[in-house]
Write an enzyme that holds these catalytic residues in place. Structure first.
Site, PDB file in Angstrom:
ATOM      1  N   GLY A 236      11.230   8.123  18.073  1.00 36.68           N
ATOM      2  CA  GLY A 236      10.276   8.760  18.973  1.00 36.68           C
ATOM      3  C   GLY A 236      10.245   8.113  20.336  1.00 36.68           C
TER       4      GLY A 236
ATOM      5  N   THR B 262      11.565   9.250  23.484  1.00 37.75           N
ATOM      6  CA  THR B 262      11.900  10.034  24.678  1.00 37.75           C
ATOM      7  C   THR B 262      10.802  10.009  25.735  1.00 37.75           C
ATOM      8  OG1 THR B 262      11.044  12.058  23.656  1.00 37.75           O
ATOM      9  CG2 THR B 262      13.407  11.616  23.395  1.00 37.75           C
TER      10      THR B 262
ATOM     11  N   GLY C 164       6.578   8.102  26.813  1.00 39.66           N
ATOM     12  CA  GLY C 164       5.446   7.253  26.473  1.00 39.66           C
ATOM     13  C   GLY C 164       5.818   5.848  26.070  1.00 39.66           C
TER      14      GLY C 164
ATOM     15  N   TYR D 136      -5.576  10.519  11.516  1.00 37.74           N
ATOM     16  CA  TYR D 136      -4.697   9.669  12.314  1.00 37.74           C
ATOM     17  C   TYR D 136      -4.933   8.199  11.975  1.00 37.74           C
ATOM     18  CZ  TYR D 136      -3.024   7.161  16.487  1.00 37.74           C
ATOM     19  OH  TYR D 136      -2.414   6.275  17.334  1.00 37.74           O
TER      20      TYR D 136
END
Length: 264
Positions: free
Chosen positions: A14, A16, A18, A154
């Site tokens: 993950g 790509t 931030g 979450y």
């Protein structure tokens, strides 16, 4: 401290945008060859172009694969069979009330946030142990310690990552492989920035004021009184991935701006 990872290969899930992209940048700056991952080829190519423009000498690879399912993880593993450093960064979040969160929501969050890390770690970690050196990192969150009522699902996945991280560290005792979790606090990542920008527009207030109000209302224990930057989180990850961090394992390193009111 001079962190040199020039002989290491790092996989960052993950990555790509931030925090993930900042981690990829930090590892590449330290000399590691970095594998950038995202769900679409377009996003991966965009991230690689960004990094190459900033770091012309960087050694980079890109693998487009949806790690939220077993097939996507297998696709990444087929492309990158071995790694020295694994950063389990992939994660999704969505504010949603507990009573509005369906079974499908719970399953999706667990598959993406937890099982992607479990599957990647299950493959790469034994190979690191066989080589006598490795670094495995899990991006958890302060929400794993202080479950947010607006995102219980979450928070639960981030707590699960803490358990996986500690358990794997225990499993890897004496192998030369360290395993740690990193707990960011509220961070100005791409996803958070987009969320705040939409809220600011809806409420008719400036973005900076909205961020200050958010910290004051939702994270009043913050000691830095602001959102962290993605670079600040990445700095911790790069250190824990280094040879210098050889005695740090089984830990949960907080980059939360002091949000968690604990002396440990």
């Amino acid at each position: 401290m001079n962190i040199d990872l020039s002989n290491k290969l790092a996989v960052v899930s993950g990555s790509t945008a931030g925090i993930g992209l900042a981690i990829a940048r930090g590892l590449a700056q330290a000399g590691a060859e970095v594998v950038v991952n995202g769900r679409s080829q377009e996003r991966v190519e965009q991230a690689l172009a960004t990094l190459r423009a900033e770091l012309p000498q960087a050694r980079l690879q890109g693998v487009a694969a949806d790690l939220g399912n077993a097939a996507g993880v297998a696709q990444l593993i087929a492309a990158i069979p071995k790694a020295d450093i694994l950063v389990n960064n992939l994660g999704i979040f969505e504010p949603k009330g507990f009573f509005d969160t369906s079974d499908d929501d719970w399953q999706r969050f667990f598959d993406v946030n937890v099982m992607s890390a479990v599957r990647l770690s299950r493959h790469y970690t034994p190979l690191m142990a066989a080589a006598g050196w490795g670094r495995v990192l899990f991006l958890s969150s302060e929400s794993g310690l202080q479950i947010p009522r607006e995102m219980v699902h979450y928070g639960v996945t981030k707590t699960a990552l803490l358990a996986v991280s500690r358990g794997l560290a225990e499993t890897m005792a004496g192998t030369g492989v360290t395993v740690n979790a990193v707990l960011p606090g509220p961070t100005r990542s791409e996803g958070v920035a987009t969320f705040f920008e939409a809220m600011a527009k809806e409420q008719g207030v400036g973005l900076e004021k909205l961020e200050r109000d958010f910290i004051a209302e939702h994270r009043p224990s913050s000691l830095i009184r602001r959102l962290a930057t993605v670079e600040e989180v990445a700095n911790m990850v790069v250190y824990l991935a280094s040879t210098q961090a050889s005695a740090t394992t089984g830990t949960a390193a907080r980059v939360d701006g002091g949000v968690v009111r604990s002396i440990s």
